[in-house]
Design an enzyme around this catalytic site. Structure first.
Site, mmCIF file in Angstrom:
data_model
loop_
_atom_site.group_PDB
_atom_site.id
_atom_site.type_symbol
_atom_site.label_atom_id
_atom_site.label_comp_id
_atom_site.label_asym_id
_atom_site.label_seq_id
_atom_site.Cartn_x
_atom_site.Cartn_y
_atom_site.Cartn_z
ATOM 1 N N GLU A 76 0.837 -1.197 0.000
ATOM 2 C CA GLU A 76 0.000 0.000 0.000
ATOM 3 C C GLU A 76 0.867 1.241 0.000
ATOM 4 O OE1 GLU A 76 -2.753 1.247 -0.330
ATOM 5 O OE2 GLU A 76 -4.371 0.236 0.690
ATOM 6 N N ASP A 77 0.374 2.297 -0.584
ATOM 7 C CA ASP A 77 1.052 3.576 -0.480
ATOM 8 C C ASP A 77 0.709 4.230 0.853
ATOM 9 O OD1 ASP A 77 -1.591 3.985 -1.102
ATOM 10 O OD2 ASP A 77 -1.231 5.351 -2.757
ATOM 11 N N ASP A 80 -5.311 4.811 5.234
ATOM 12 C CA ASP A 80 -6.034 5.982 5.704
ATOM 13 C C ASP A 80 -7.231 5.515 6.540
ATOM 14 O OD1 ASP A 80 -7.209 8.497 5.942
ATOM 15 O OD2 ASP A 80 -7.114 8.961 3.824
ATOM 16 N N LYS A 108 -1.711 6.652 8.155
ATOM 17 C CA LYS A 108 -2.436 7.829 8.635
ATOM 18 C C LYS A 108 -3.475 7.359 9.664
ATOM 19 C CE LYS A 108 -3.509 11.124 5.683
ATOM 20 N NZ LYS A 108 -4.267 11.989 4.726
ATOM 21 N N PHE A 129 -3.680 16.001 3.597
ATOM 22 C CA PHE A 129 -3.771 15.338 2.300
ATOM 23 C C PHE A 129 -2.400 15.402 1.652
ATOM 24 C CE2 PHE A 129 -4.876 14.429 -2.046
ATOM 25 C CZ PHE A 129 -5.840 13.457 -1.892
ATOM 26 N N ARG A 142 1.178 12.986 -8.947
ATOM 27 C CA ARG A 142 1.640 11.620 -8.719
ATOM 28 C C ARG A 142 3.129 11.449 -9.031
ATOM 29 N NH1 ARG A 142 -2.228 8.044 -11.415
ATOM 30 N NH2 ARG A 142 -3.305 8.142 -9.457
#
Length: 158
Positions: A76-77, A80, A108, A129, A142
């Site tokens: 995963e990046d 959240d 996060k 964000f 990106r």
């Protein structure tokens, strides 16, 4: 280093294409030795519209490799709310994965609404964000070679 911890039983690595691609590529490059039988697959699943999670997961691209009986590492990046990841883990378990582990570049925790924890975490992320290094806002930013905080003036309409 995260790589040293995941090499033992890994035989399938699944990456969320478009956002986690850079993280997965960097991770695979540092795994040494590469476990026998390691295969990498991609999927596309998202719940984001703009800067907010919609709560509805859309899997636009399914993994091609079978996961039944395999140990799967999801790259995963960012973790959240946890909604998308929870749905993905459930999907992989229903497909018969022997185990599912999660590695994330960013965690996060402040936005978490689902009971879920990554097994391997690169960095804790503030409740802002963030964009860059594969993370985007409406397909922008990106390609930044770093992770930065997107200022609200960039996405809030007055």
């Amino acid at each position: 280093m995260l790589c040293a911890m995941i090499c033992v039983t890994l035989n399938a690595l699944t990456d969320k294409l478009s956002t986690g691609g850079r993280t997965a590529a960097d991770l695979v490059r540092c795994i040494d030795p590469v476990p026998r039988g390691l295969e990498m697959d991609f999927l596309r699943i998202s719940s984001y519209v703009g800067t907010q999670s919609s709560g509805n997961n859309t899997m636009a691209m399914q993994p091609r490799l079978p996961v039944k009986g395999r140990h799967v590492l999801v790259v995963e990046d960012i973790v959240d709310t946890g909604r998308t990841l929870k749905a993905l883990i459930s999907h992989l378990e229903q497909q018969g994965a022997a185990s599912v582990k999660i590695v994330t570049l960013l965690n996060k925790q402040a936005r978490r609404v689902m009971e879920i924890q990554a097994d391997y975490v690169g960095f804790q992320c503030p409740d802002d964000f963030v964009v860059g290094y594969g993370l985007d806002f409406e397909h922008k930013y990106r390609s930044l070679p770093y992770i930065g905080i997107l200022q609200p003036r960039c996405y809030q309409l007055d």
